[in-house]
Design an enzyme around this catalytic site. Structure first.
Site, PDB file in Angstrom:
ATOM      1  CB  THR A 169     -19.203  -7.844  -6.068  1.00  0.00           C
ATOM      2  OG1 THR A 169     -19.665  -8.194  -4.762  1.00  0.00           O
ATOM      3  CG2 THR A 169     -19.368  -9.018  -7.001  1.00  0.00           C
ATOM      4  CE  LYS A 224     -21.161 -11.096  -4.112  1.00  0.00           C
ATOM      5  NZ  LYS A 224     -22.018 -11.039  -2.951  1.00  0.00           N
ATOM      6  CE  LYS A 237     -21.068  -4.463  -9.062  1.00  0.00           C
ATOM      7  NZ  LYS A 237     -20.657  -5.080  -7.811  1.00  0.00           N
TER       8      LYS A 237
END
Ligand code: NAP
Length: 293
Positions: A100, A175, A243
């Protein structure tokens, strides 16, 4: 690239997710070259016949398809664009980043890959450690239709839902949609459990009811159950989630989009990192709740 069982695959990043995913590729009979920052994480795959490489570039030199599943965008940058990186040695290969990471970095990598006669896809996943272990991930892909078609047989070894979302970067954007949904959902799960506890209810029994109704889902049924058991061990690290939320907030800002649930979730999680909980699982958000007002 013509796909066959002889297609040589390279896999970089053998953590919670990567080692399970690489295991499926090896079990399908592909010659597998592997690299990870800490070599000990490769032990199980090496014992089953995978070959160790000393750098990401070495992996690329011996592979028709290279897959990466590292931690942060800075790791992706190092593994792909660094001096011994994948793109320093790859030629005529299909390159897939399943970390990701940021949509912008995915587009940059695709641009550099094209100069090496390679196709690059961004293909982040959802489904967690269990999905990786059971090869039931949902895989969201950005890149050309041709590269997607080539990658499909390999991606299907790791996931049950593999969907092309658009050009380079579209997988990462998708995502981010996923992480934005989870960011607010997990806050709701924690608040519901905190309320049930304060009301003196028997929480496993509460979960039996609400997990079977409209509130049910992975965050409540799997992570909610862990919260009730006091199990905060990582399936998905808080530091990785922060993150992701940071990337999503940055992209939203660039689109002049205000997402208050996302912003609050990031704030609560960032506080947990400050308290030293970054390597706990995301269900440890519950530590932010539970105190009576
Ligand atoms: P992880 O356990 O930390 O695995 C990452 C692996 O990549 C580690 O083994 C790490 O090496 C290796 N690595 C990092 N930087 C490297 C570099 N520069 N060179 C070589 N190897 C490097 O994390 P994970 O849970 O598998 O997650 C991987 C990615 O998938 C993350 O981006 C995460 O956000 C995403 N993701 C995770 C989940 C989940 O539920 N866990 C679900 C969906 C998506 P070391 O062993 O030395 O640390």
């Amino acid at each position: 690239m013509e796909y066959s069982k002889k297609t040589r695959v390279g896999f970089i990043g053998l953590g919670i997710m990567g080692r399970n995913m690489a295991g499926h590729v090896l079990a399908a009979g592909h010659p597998l070259a592997v690299y990870n920052r800490s070599r000990d994480k490769a032990a199980e795959l090496l014992a089953k016949g995978a070959r160790w490489c000393d750098t990401p570039g070495d992996v690329a030199a011996q592979s028709d398809v290279v897959i990466t599943m590292v931690g942060f965008p800075r790791d992706v940058e190092e593994v792909w664009l660094g001096p011994d990186g994948v793109l320093s040695r790859a030629r005529d290969a299909l390159l897939i980043d399943m970390t990701t990471s940021s949509p912008e970095l995915a587009r940059r990598i695709a641009g550099v890959a094209a100069t090496r006669h390679c196709e690059a896809l961004d293909a982040p996943v959802s489904g967690g450690e269990i999905g990786a272990r059971d090869a039931k991930l949902s895989i969201m892909v950005g890149g050309s239709e041709q590269a997607f078609a080539q990658a499909l047989p390999i991606l299907k070894l790791m996931g049950t839902k593999v969907v092309r979302q658009g050009e380079a970067g579209a997988g990462q954007h998708t995502k981010m949609c996923n992480q934005i949904v989870i960011a607010s959902t997990i806050m709701g799960v924690c608040e519901g459990i905190a309320y049930g506890q304060a009301a003196g209810l028997h929480l496993p029994t509460v979960l039996q009811s609400i997990g079977a109704g409209a509130a049910g889902g992975f965050q409540l049924n799997v992570l909610g159950a862990k919260i009730i058991d006091g199990d905060f061990a990582p399936g998905f690290f808080i530091e990785h989630f922060v993150k992701d939320l940071g990337i999503a907030l940055e992209e939203a800002k660039a689109m002049e989009l205000e997402l208050p649930g996302l912003a609050l979730s990031r704030k609560l999680y960032a506080r947990l990192i400050e308290q030293g909980h970054g390597r706990l699982g995301t269900q440890a958000l519950y530590k932010s709740y539970g105190a009576r007002a």
